[in-house]
Design an enzyme around this catalytic site. Structure first.
Site: not given
Ligand code: DQA
Length: 151
Positions: A15-16, A23, A28, A79, A82, A85, A103, A105-106, A112
């Site tokens: 998502p997102n 964003r 990011y 990736n 959210a 978590h 896995e 994460h950017i 954080r």
């Molecule tokens: C993320 C980190 C997550 O906590 C966040 O909810 C994201 C992006 C990252 O790529 O850093 O949507 O996965």
């Protein structure tokens, strides 16, 4: 007999991540999801891997894609956004198909909010790449290629 056709790998973005580029660029960066896909595809091609990809804002769609990958892909890069978590279901799907999984994460989630420090996915991942920006996707493809080469 060894196959000469390129092997498929699957890149999933949760998502997102479709909003990359606009964003929270301070977290990011400025690169878009298309930039990520070009980088990941080019890296895959260097390793004779063909990259398929899916971005979805829906947990069930990601789970269905993980299930489908069992028959079509040699490994998964994910990736989960959210869902990292929150989603026992995505972790169960990855464990269920038992494909090598990286896995990504950017951002450095450990710098954080504390709710980002726990990942349900990490225990089922072969490797985790965190905080390398979109370069993390290149590293993920490289690592998956290495795993697949080792057989
Ligand atoms: C993320 C980190 C997550 O906590 C966040 O909810 C994201 C992006 C990252 O790529 O850093 O949507 O996965």
């Amino acid at each position: 007999m060894a196959s000469t056709s390129p092997r498929n790998i699957l890149l999933l973005n949760g998502p997102n991540l479709n909003l990359l580029g606009t964003r929270e660029p301070e977290i990011y960066g400025a690169a878009t999801l298309d930039d990520v896909l070009v980088l990941a595809r080019d890296t895959a091609a260097k390793h004779q891997l063909q990259l398929q990809d899916l971005q979805s804002n829906h947990e069930g769609v990601l789970i269905d894609a993980i299930h489908a990958a069992a028959g079509t892909a040699a490994g998964i890069i994910i990736n989960p956004g959210a869902f990292t978590h929150t989603s026992v279901a995505i972790a169960d799907a990855l464990a269920g198909v038992a494909l090598p999984t990286i896995e990504v994460h950017i951002s450095n989630v450990h710098k954080r909010e504390s709710f980002r420090h726990h990942s349900y996915v990490s225990p089922v991942a072969s490797a985790i790449i965190i905080g390398a920006g979109i370069n993390g996707y290149r590293l993920a493809v490289e690592q998956l290629a290495e795993i697949l080469q080792q057989g």
